[in-house]
Structure formats: C-alpha cells, structure tokens
Design an enzyme around this catalytic site. Structure first.
Site, PDB file in Angstrom:
ATOM      1  N   ASP A 162      36.690  17.808   4.738  1.00  0.00           N
ATOM      2  CA  ASP A 162      37.112  19.159   5.127  1.00  0.00           C
ATOM      3  C   ASP A 162      38.577  19.226   5.566  1.00  0.00           C
ATOM      4  O   ASP A 162      39.110  20.310   5.758  1.00  0.00           O
ATOM      5  CB  ASP A 162      36.238  19.663   6.285  1.00  0.00           C
ATOM      6  CG  ASP A 162      34.762  19.663   5.935  1.00  0.00           C
ATOM      7  OD1 ASP A 162      34.417  20.207   4.877  1.00  0.00           O
ATOM      8  OD2 ASP A 162      33.966  19.111   6.712  1.00  0.00           O
ATOM      9  N   ASN A 193      60.366  52.557  33.142  1.00  0.00           N
ATOM     10  CA  ASN A 193      59.923  51.570  32.160  1.00  0.00           C
ATOM     11  C   ASN A 193      59.133  50.441  32.824  1.00  0.00           C
ATOM     12  O   ASN A 193      58.131  49.967  32.286  1.00  0.00           O
ATOM     13  CB  ASN A 193      61.135  51.003  31.426  1.00  0.00           C
ATOM     14  CG  ASN A 193      60.749  50.184  30.216  1.00  0.00           C
ATOM     15  OD1 ASN A 193      60.223  50.720  29.244  1.00  0.00           O
ATOM     16  ND2 ASN A 193      60.989  48.894  30.273  1.00  0.00           N
ATOM     17  N   GLU A 221      59.100  44.498  26.253  1.00  0.00           N
ATOM     18  CA  GLU A 221      59.324  43.293  27.040  1.00  0.00           C
ATOM     19  C   GLU A 221      58.036  42.659  27.535  1.00  0.00           C
ATOM     20  O   GLU A 221      57.990  41.460  27.809  1.00  0.00           O
ATOM     21  CB  GLU A 221      60.253  43.588  28.243  1.00  0.00           C
ATOM     22  CG  GLU A 221      59.697  44.518  29.304  1.00  0.00           C
ATOM     23  CD  GLU A 221      59.912  45.975  28.926  1.00  0.00           C
ATOM     24  OE1 GLU A 221      59.392  46.845  29.628  1.00  0.00           O
ATOM     25  OE2 GLU A 221      60.581  46.225  27.913  1.00  0.00           O
ATOM     26  N   ASP A 273      30.907  24.423   5.356  1.00  0.00           N
ATOM     27  CA  ASP A 273      30.249  23.302   4.712  1.00  0.00           C
ATOM     28  C   ASP A 273      28.749  23.420   4.943  1.00  0.00           C
ATOM     29  O   ASP A 273      28.308  23.781   6.032  1.00  0.00           O
ATOM     30  CB  ASP A 273      30.790  21.997   5.303  1.00  0.00           C
ATOM     31  CG  ASP A 273      30.204  20.781   4.615  1.00  0.00           C
ATOM     32  OD1 ASP A 273      30.252  20.725   3.377  1.00  0.00           O
ATOM     33  OD2 ASP A 273      29.696  19.889   5.324  1.00  0.00           O
TER      34      ASP A 273
END
Length: 888
Positions: A628, A717, A310, A352
């Site tokens: 690009d 938990n 969770e 590039d």
C-alpha cells in the site's frame, strides 16, 4: 548537500562511520562491547545511560521564540506597530503635545492582545500536534535477553541487534551484520527514488570511502526496508545519529499540499490584488478631499488590515486541533492536521480488502493434495516455508504455523530440518521460498520449499507429485489444478500452491533464479470472513456520498464472494492486466464505472488513484502493508492502523487503533464538520470586508471627514476577529455533512457579489441617519466640529460591529437565523459579549481617547431596526441565490 548540526561535527561522524564500515563484524562488536546475540536488559539500561536515549531533542525555547515571532509578524500587528510609533512620534517628538498618552496606551494594549492571542493559539496547537504524534507507536524488532521482541523505537540503544524485514524503518544508525536480498530506500538522503541493495559481508574499496551516503553495509535512521531481510547493530542513537535533524524534518514536518492549500493561495492572491487597489485608492481620495495626506495614508493602511484575514490561520488550526482531539477520543490519531480538511473533501475512498472488509483473522481451512484430500505432508511443507522465513510473517504464515501446531509435531520438524537460506517475497513474483537441509530421512539433502500465487507457481513448475509419485505437469494437469482452485475460490477461499525442488543450488548462492522446475504438491486454502459491521458501514459511506473502491491482490472469484457478502455490486470487476493494458482515456472511464479491482500490484494501485484524481476526485486510501506504500503516497489523504508496518505508519496522515470502516465513516463526517466551520469564517470574512470596502470608498468620496479614524478601524477589526475565534466551536447542519465538501475559489465571486453589498447598504443607512438626524439634533449642524464628528464615529463604530457580528449568525446556514437555525451557545455568547463591549466603549473613560463619545439611548433602537433590515434583506437574497446555487 545535507545540513548537519555543524561541519566540524559532520566530519567527525563521517570519519567514525568510515572506520565502522571498514571494520570486520567482530571488530565492530568489540568496539561497541556487544554481542551478535543482542543485549541483556541490564546492559541496555547501562548503554542508555552512557550513550543517551534514542530521541532527537528539540530546542523548546527556540521553538517558542519562533512561534512568538510569527505571532508578531502578522499584518494586523505590523500595521498597529506602525500606527503606535507614528502616533508616538508625532505627539511627543515631532510636535510635543502630551495629550495623546491614552491613545498610545490603547494602541499598545491592542498590540499586546493581538500578539498574546496569536501566541497562545500557536503554542496550544503545537502541543496538540506533538501529543498526537507521540500517540502513534512505531516499534522495532530487537534481540533482547536472547529473544526477539517488538519494542518502541525510543527503546533502542547503542549495541542493540535489530532484525530487519520488508516494511521496517531503520530506528537509528546501524551496521549490517547479516543480509539476504536486502533492498532499502533512503531517498530522503540521496534523492534517489530507486531502492539500493545493502550487503553485510562486503569489503569497502578505497574509491567508495568518499560516498558515505551509499555505504552498502551502513543504514542511517529513516531508511526503509523495501524487500529482503537482515540484521544490524546500532552504533549511534538520538542526537548522535548523523542526519538526525534531517530525519526529524522529514517525519515531523512533511506536509502534502492539499486542494484546500491551493485554493487558499488563490484567495491570498485575490486579497493582495484587492489591497494593492484599495490602499492607493483610499489614500488618494481622502488626501484630495480632506487635505491631510499623512492621516489619509494611515487610514488607508488601517483599512487594508480589514482585507487581511489575520485570524484565518488561527481559525483553520483551531478547527483542525478541535477535530484532531475529537478524533483521538474515538481511536484515530491525526499526524497531519491539514489532512482533516482533505478528509472532508474526499468523495472516493480506496481500501485494501484484507483486514478492512474482512476480519483480518486468516484461518487455514484446507491443506489439500492434488486429489483434494487433506494430507500432513502438505501442511509439513507449508510449515517449513512459513516458520523459517525471516521476513515479516503475515497472516497467512501465522495461520499455517497455528494449524501445524495443532496437527503436527512441530518440535520434531524443527529438529529434522535446519534453515540454510531463503528467497524473500516480493510483489512481482508473488511467492517466497526457504531452503532447508534435511537432517533425518534424507540426511544432508537441500530442499527448496516455495509457496505462491497459482499462475506464477505453475509457470515455474515442471512436475506434480501425488501419492508419492511424480509426473510431468501437463496441460491437462494445469487445467485441472486451475479448475480446482476456481471451485475453492467460489467458496470464498483464497488459494496458494505449494511446491518444492531438491538440491537447488550451492549454499549461499540461492536467488529467485533457482525458483524453476518446481514440483507442485498441493493447495493451501485460507478463509478470512467479512466483518459483521462491514455491510452496514459500506451502506453508511454510500449514504454519505463516498464511493468505496476495493483494491486487492486476490483473484476475482475470492473477491466477488467476499464482496457479495458485504452488499457490494460485483457486476463489474477489472483485474491488473486490464488496468495495465488500458489507455489513459480508457482508464479514466474504467475507474468511474468499476468499484472492484483485483490482482493489483502496488504500481497499478497508484495508477488507478492518479486516474481518479485526474478525473477531479479527492481520493483517500486505507492500507496497512508494504503493497500500500506507493498508493498511499499519491492519495490525498492516507489512513492506516496502529498495527501497520513502520513505513506505512510513518507516511500516513491519520492512524486508527484498528482498521474499521465505521470509524472511517465517522471521521469523514468529522472532517466535513471541520471544513464547514472553516468555510463559515471565510464566508463572513469575505462578505463583511467586501461590504466594508464598498462603504469606505463611497463614504470617503461623500463625507467631509474620514469615515472612521484609523485606530477605530483597528479596534473594530480586532473585536470582530476575536468574535470569529469562536466559530470552530459552532455546530454544523446535518444537511451539510451529507456530501463531500470541496472548496473552489470560482464560486466565491458570485457569493460575495450577492451578499457583500448588504452590509454596505446597512452602513450607508447608518451613516445617513447619523449625519442627517442624530448628530444635527444632538450637537448641531456644524460637521467640522469635533463633537459632531466624534458622535458620528461612535454611531458608525457601534453599528458596524453589530452588523459584522450578525453576519456570523446569518451566513452560517441557509436557513432563517435564530429560528430555523442557531449557533451554539458559546458562539452566541462570545459574539454578543464583544458586541456589547464595543457598544460600551463610546461611554467609557477611554472613549474620548478613541475619538468616541456617548450615544443616546434612542440609537440602540435604531441599531436594532438596522439589524432586522439586514436579516430580512439577506434572507431574500438567500432564497434567490439558492434557486441557482448551493449555499455551501
């Protein structure tokens, strides 16, 4: 069908747009009380007050309510709500007892804590994301006070005249005033990936009125300019634009599915299957052995919560948020948080050449005629071409303008020549032309001046000019020109040819078809030297196991010269023609053995990246220009700089203040650290919950009562989950960041099967100790008595919490915990504090309401021994595991 704010409003907007589209230029200017020369600053302020700002306002409260609902709709909170309501129903409605009020209160407190922690994290992450997005500035070229200025898009107001060029993103709804070979893409609206031509001076036919998405003279916000140039006047901004909400969804919520996302989905499927098996199994076992089917069902649901990660979304987002904030401090703005995970996985980065390897400070070194002599005529023609183009002036054009300003009387040139048209640059032709009229020496003569790549220019030329004389472009001249260019290339100079044509076509009808029968007059030779830091940065990337591949439109000789200066291997170089001709199998081999690719079109850059991805690589791309855009959209992570064209900045995942390979290397390491801390949680979660699942199933078969009460399982938990929230603030081993980190679900079964049973073994030892030693010696052997059961639960609760906390420290690194490796002080203190808090619960006032009671002091020593056993067992398994597998 697009969704606007409402059908009624959309209909009103469409009618208004139909009127504007059918109006003449002067009628639209009159409607908006504007001028084709743009607004003054004062008028712009008045219009901003009257029509509003160019920003789409969010319903902040609605967003917070959505986040709040998401915080409630988690497996943990849903199960806790069910348990709280069930307890309330059975204790106060079905069988009124009134003695379980504290239990209900504790459940309510746990519920509030869970929701608040989730909600606060979501709000913080949302604020960080918005802050980072706002740091990326997208500008627009606006005509203000008689000048063309670059201003942020939120400065745009109704009545502004906007100048358009390739790479621009339309900042608000506008009508075109002028256009020249203007092609735009609005695929987010109409779904058509192909750009469409837009024209200012066009009369709408009646059959076109219904197709408001594709009016040729209307551009909606978010549309991108692919090629050409033009100008337009803004008629709607902010919340008044037609498809504002749609544009916002595209720009702010565009999330590319990553490898990490895909693996997470696989993990979720496995956990769903495990839950589907565990819940009925525990329900049936405990129902049959204990006889209380209602309690067995609640216990099975509570145990299932343990299989639900969770806090994983919180862990992931906290990791990404922390990484994004660290990156922003170093000059990198993260627009898409999940890109950081991909950055940590990237093993190939395509960049590039210009501005990345080089300084991005282009200088016009030489302007030669065909005898390799510098002459003012070559620079003059080059200046006409560079100065009079209305598209985005690149570094090459700026270099020509700067050189001409130093050597020529540019005021005289501007007086003698007036521009009448142009043919914009595109990556297919690799050239651009302007058409000017000569008002001086040859009064009224039209002159087309073209510059471009050598091969293409030679193909469209038929003559050469030298020393005022013109002759045919023969094969011998062609060979000589190419040889001279090669000599310049060998010196690291990029070379373009300059040519002209007299009286090419009637005014207003110029196009690329007129670029024929040119006369070549000379060369333009540019120098863009490498950055001083490039060589070191490339070596660091190599040491980090990142393979850098260079993409460029330049030729091989220039690229080799630059690559050699920065220490790259230039033994193998492929050009665009070879890439285009390669079969898929050949291309798969080429992209592995070659790191330098020259003369690439935008489409070929995409082809190479796709081949790398098909070979199993995670590919990053760093670029700035229009060329690009295609490649960046197919790369796994997209990086650009803040001076990139609009379309690139909008599509990029991460924006650097400056293109810098050293910063790229630092960000890759940061990405690996973020990835590492995410993996730490997944490791601990899978191991602890696999061990818990084994312990719950086996103990349910053996014990005469439930292993733990449902509420105890939920508290256990919750405390463990809160401990895990500190993991994003943990440090990462230097060994871990030396190589790309890729998560594959395939490796987790072996990892879990090796390390998962160890916590279960510790749980079994603790259960045996409590059942056969502590409980009988302290409260007697009647295991049906509530005191026996309560003491048993207290011991298992405390031991399980300490073991889970220990897993965080033991599995964070392959080395021996606390001595060879240790967590950061924050992680250590948080896990210690929560373990101590959980250990104190049995002795607290609320202990009895949780089904717990005080433990003897001797149990503390027992837990210490158990955790030492856990550490030693895990260390042995680590050594065996590392012989065959990588721990990471």
């Amino acid at each position: 069908m697009l969704k606007a704010a409402s059908k009624k409003r959309l209909n009103v907007d469409i009618r208004r747009i139909q009127q504007i589209a059918r109006e003449s230029r002067s009628e639209t200017l009159a409607r908006l009380q504007a001028s084709a020369e743009g607004l003054s600053t004062n008028k712009a302020e008045e219009n901003r007050k009257e029509y509003g700002k160019n920003e789409i306002r969010n319903n902040v409260n609605a967003s917070k309510w959505r986040l709040f609902w998401e915080s409630i709709a988690t497996p943990f909170t849903v199960v806790l709500i069910i348990l709280t309501l069930a307890t309330l129903f059975t204790s106060y409605i079905l069988v009124p007892q009134g003695d379980n009020v504290d239990t209900v209160i504790v459940m309510a407190v746990l519920l509030i804590i869970s929701v608040v922690v989730n909600f606060v994290q979501k709000i913080r992450i949302a604020k960080v994301t918005e802050k980072l997005l706002d740091m990326v500035s997208v500008t627009t070229n606006i005509r203000r006070d008689g000048d063309n200025v670059e201003l942020p898009t939120d400065e745009v107001v109704v009545g502004d005249v906007i100048n358009l060029s390739a790479g621009d993103m339309i900042p608000a709804d506008m009508k075109l005033l002028t256009s020249k070979d203007l092609f735009c893409s609005s695929s987010y609206l109409d779904g058509d990936p192909e750009p469409a031509e837009k024209m200012a001076n066009v009369a709408l036919k009646p059959k076109m009125l219904a197709d408001y998405l594709n009016y040729p003279n209307i551009l909606y916000e978010g549309t991108t300019v692919v090629s050409g140039s033009g100008s337009g006047i803004i008629f709607a901004v902010g919340n008044n634009i037609v498809f504002g909400k749609k544009v916002q969804e595209i720009s702010r919520k565009k999330v590319k599915t990553t490898l990490f996302d895909r693996e997470m989905k696989q993990l979720a499927k496995i956990l769903i299957i495990a839950t589907a098996i565990l819940v009925p199994l525990l329900f049936i076992i405990n129902g049959l052995t204990k006889g209380d089917w209602g309690e067995s069902l609640v216990f099975a649901l509570a145990a299932a919560v343990g299989l639900t990660p969770e806090v994983l979304p919180i862990i992931v987002n906290s990791n990404l948020k922390k990484g994004a904030l660290e990156m922003s401090k170093q000059g990198a703005m993260v627009k898409q948080l999940n890109a950081i995970q991909n950055l940590g996985s990237t093993d190939v980065f395509c960049i590039d050449k210009t501005g990345t390897l080089t300084q991005n400070q282009v200088v016009l070194e030489r302007h030669y005629d065909l005898d390799m002599d510098e002459t003012p005529r070559i620079l003059k023609f080059s200046y006409l071409n560079a100065y009079y183009q209305t598209g985005m002036k690149g570094l090459i054009d700026k270099a020509v303008i700067d050189a001409a300003g130093d050597e020529l009387d540019v005021n005289e040139i501007q007086r003698d020549y007036n521009k009448i048209d142009e043919i914009p640059f595109d990556y297919t032709r690799k050239r651009m032309s302007v058409v000017v009229v000569d008002n001086d020496e040859h009064h009224g003569q039209h002159l087309l001046v073209t510059k471009g790549a050598a091969e293409g220019m030679l193909d469209i030329s038929s003559k050469i000019e030298l020393n005022g004389k013109t002759e045919d472009l023969t094969a011998a001249w062609r060979k000589k020109i190419l040889n001279q260019i090669n000599e310049l290339n060998d010196d690291g100079l990029r070379v373009l040819l300059i040519g002209y044509k007299l009286n090419p076509a009637p005014v207003g009808e110029f196009s690329a078809k007129d670029e024929t029968d040119l006369t070549i007059i000379g060369y333009l030779a540019y120098l863009d030297p490498p950055k001083e830091s490039t060589k070191e940065a490339l070596q660091e990337l190599k040491n980090d196991n990142v393979n850098v591949k260079i993409f460029t439109g330049d030729n091989e000789a220039v690229t080799r010269a630059v690559a050699l200066q920065v220490g790259l291997n230039v033994d193998t170089v492929y050009d665009g023609q070879q890439i285009e001709a390669a079969t898929p199998n050949e291309l798969a081999e080429i992209v592995e053995k070659c790191d330098i690719f020259v003369r690439l079109t935008p489409e070929l850059r995409t082809k190479i990246i796709n081949a790398l991805k098909q070979n199993g690589h995670t590919v990053g791309y760093m670029g700035n220009g229009n060329k690009d855009a295609l490649a960046m959209n197919v790369a796994d992570v997209m990086i650009t700089s803040n001076n990139a064209v609009d379309i690139i900045k909008e599509s990029a995942d991460i924006v650097f203040e400056q293109k810098d390979l050293q910063l790229l290397e630092e960000m890759i390491i940061m990405g690996r650290k973020v990835f590492s801390n995410t993996m730490k949680y997944i490791k601990t979660f899978l191991v602890t919950n696999f061990g818990s699942m084994i312990a719950m199933v086996v103990s349910s078969l053996i014990l005469p009562f439930l292993p733990l009460l449902p509420l105890q399982l939920l508290i256990l938990n919750l405390l463990y989950s809160i401990s895990c929230l500190a993991i994003p603030f943990d440090s990462v081993s230097k060994n871990y960041v030396k190589k790309p980190q890729k998560w594959s679900i395939k490796k987790w079964p072996k990892f879990v099967l090796n390390f998962g049973p160890i916590p279960a073994i510790i749980d079994f030892i603790a259960m045996a100790g409590m059942f056969y030693w502590f409980c009988p010696n302290l409260v007697g052997t009647n295991y049906h008595h509530w005191v026996f059961v309560s003491l048993f639960y207290s011991g298992i609760f405390v031991e399980s919490l300490w073991t889970r906390s220990m897993v965080i420290h033991v599995l964070r690194d392959e080395r021996f915990p606390f001595f060879k490796q240790r967590a950061t002080p924050l992680v250590f203190l948080v896990t210690l504090a929560l373990a101590l808090f959980g250990s104190a619960l049995p002795s607290s006032n609320i202990g009895p309401n949780l089904g717990l009671m005080q433990l003897p002091l001797s149990f503390s020593l027992f837990v210490v021994v158990l955790e030492i056993i856990y550490v030693l067992l895990t260390t042995v398994v680590k050594k065996l595991y590392l012989k065959k597998k990588n721990f990471n």
